[in-house]
Design an enzyme around this catalytic site. Sequence first.
Site, PDB file in Angstrom:
ATOM      1  N   CYS A 102       5.580   9.895  -0.342  1.00 32.51           N
ATOM      2  CA  CYS A 102       4.265   9.350   0.019  1.00 32.51           C
ATOM      3  C   CYS A 102       3.131  10.131  -0.636  1.00 32.51           C
ATOM      4  O   CYS A 102       1.973  10.051  -0.223  1.00 32.51           O
ATOM      5  CB  CYS A 102       4.081   9.318   1.538  1.00 32.51           C
ATOM      6  SG  CYS A 102       5.354   8.364   2.380  1.00 32.51           S
ATOM      7  N   ASP A 133       2.099   5.282  -1.473  1.00 31.08           N
ATOM      8  CA  ASP A 133       2.575   5.926  -2.691  1.00 31.08           C
ATOM      9  C   ASP A 133       4.090   5.707  -2.837  1.00 31.08           C
ATOM     10  O   ASP A 133       4.581   4.604  -2.605  1.00 31.08           O
ATOM     11  CB  ASP A 133       2.214   7.418  -2.666  1.00 31.08           C
ATOM     12  CG  ASP A 133       2.105   8.018  -4.057  1.00 31.08           C
ATOM     13  OD1 ASP A 133       3.151   8.159  -4.724  1.00 31.08           O
ATOM     14  OD2 ASP A 133       0.989   8.361  -4.483  1.00 31.08           O
ATOM     15  N   ILE A 134       4.827   6.746  -3.162  1.00 33.98           N
ATOM     16  CA  ILE A 134       6.251   6.602  -3.460  1.00 33.98           C
ATOM     17  C   ILE A 134       7.110   6.914  -2.232  1.00 33.98           C
ATOM     18  O   ILE A 134       6.764   7.773  -1.422  1.00 33.98           O
ATOM     19  CB  ILE A 134       6.661   7.515  -4.642  1.00 33.98           C
ATOM     20  CG1 ILE A 134       8.044   7.123  -5.178  1.00 33.98           C
ATOM     21  CG2 ILE A 134       6.607   8.990  -4.257  1.00 33.98           C
ATOM     22  CD1 ILE A 134       8.371   7.741  -6.535  1.00 33.98           C
ATOM     23  N   GLY A 182       6.972  -3.195   5.080  1.00 31.80           N
ATOM     24  CA  GLY A 182       7.083  -2.759   6.464  1.00 31.80           C
ATOM     25  C   GLY A 182       7.410  -1.289   6.623  1.00 31.80           C
ATOM     26  O   GLY A 182       6.679  -0.427   6.147  1.00 31.80           O
ATOM     27  N   GLY A 213       0.827  -1.182   0.000  1.00 35.01           N
ATOM     28  CA  GLY A 213       0.000   0.000   0.000  1.00 35.01           C
ATOM     29  C   GLY A 213       0.875   1.251   0.000  1.00 35.01           C
ATOM     30  O   GLY A 213       2.087   1.180   0.163  1.00 35.01           O
TER      31      GLY A 213
END
Length: 237
Positions: free
Chosen positions: A191, A91-92, A173, A89
Amino acid sequence: MNKSIQLADLGKKDYQSTWDYQEALFKGIVDIKIQNRREETSFSTPNYFLFVEHPHVYTMGKSGDLSNLLLTEKQLEDKGAKFYKINRGGDITYHGPGQIVGYPILDLDNFFTDIHKYLRLLEEVIILTLAEYNIKGTRSEGETGVWLDVGTPFARKICAMGVRASRWVTMHGFALNVNANLGYFDNIIPCGIRGKAVTSLQVELGVENVDETEVKNKIKKHFAQLFEADFIEKEVD
């Protein structure tokens, strides 16, 4: 319920081979659950926790927006960095030297079947670790991870998180910035969140270098306490 966790420190390892290793451990747990439930036999599943430090790499989760990567393929190559679209899950984000990455590959049936609780406990592990350095880490509503000075113009992220879970088995994680070169975050919108900075333990403490082994030991201690688990050193296959 098996609350023992096999711990392996992979040292410096490239992202792809680490991802492959995670996937193999993850699949092994899922396969045990599928096979034994089909046969309706009693069974036990293993748990793993990997520490690793990656070479420069950007990873993007399933819901990520490619426009949050601010580099071309050529610019990535020039910076000695790689890019992967992955199955967690979020973003970047960036991984690189000086960053402690932790990949718990747990069967939550051994602990509790609640993903929200799992993420909050991961955050709490880092919050308690930072507290040992007199740094107040907090949560930011709607933004997974650990932050400093939330609600102020100086809000900044020190630890990113993103997980995948299937059949209550987790992978991926957290990534805690310890001695990381924060300049690499300038090449992304971390993110996918605009207008908020990124920091590291080194910057916050104002020191030349933070002992990463010491930080890992603190993470292990708090993780074991919060998950009521025991760590067992594991030989890397």
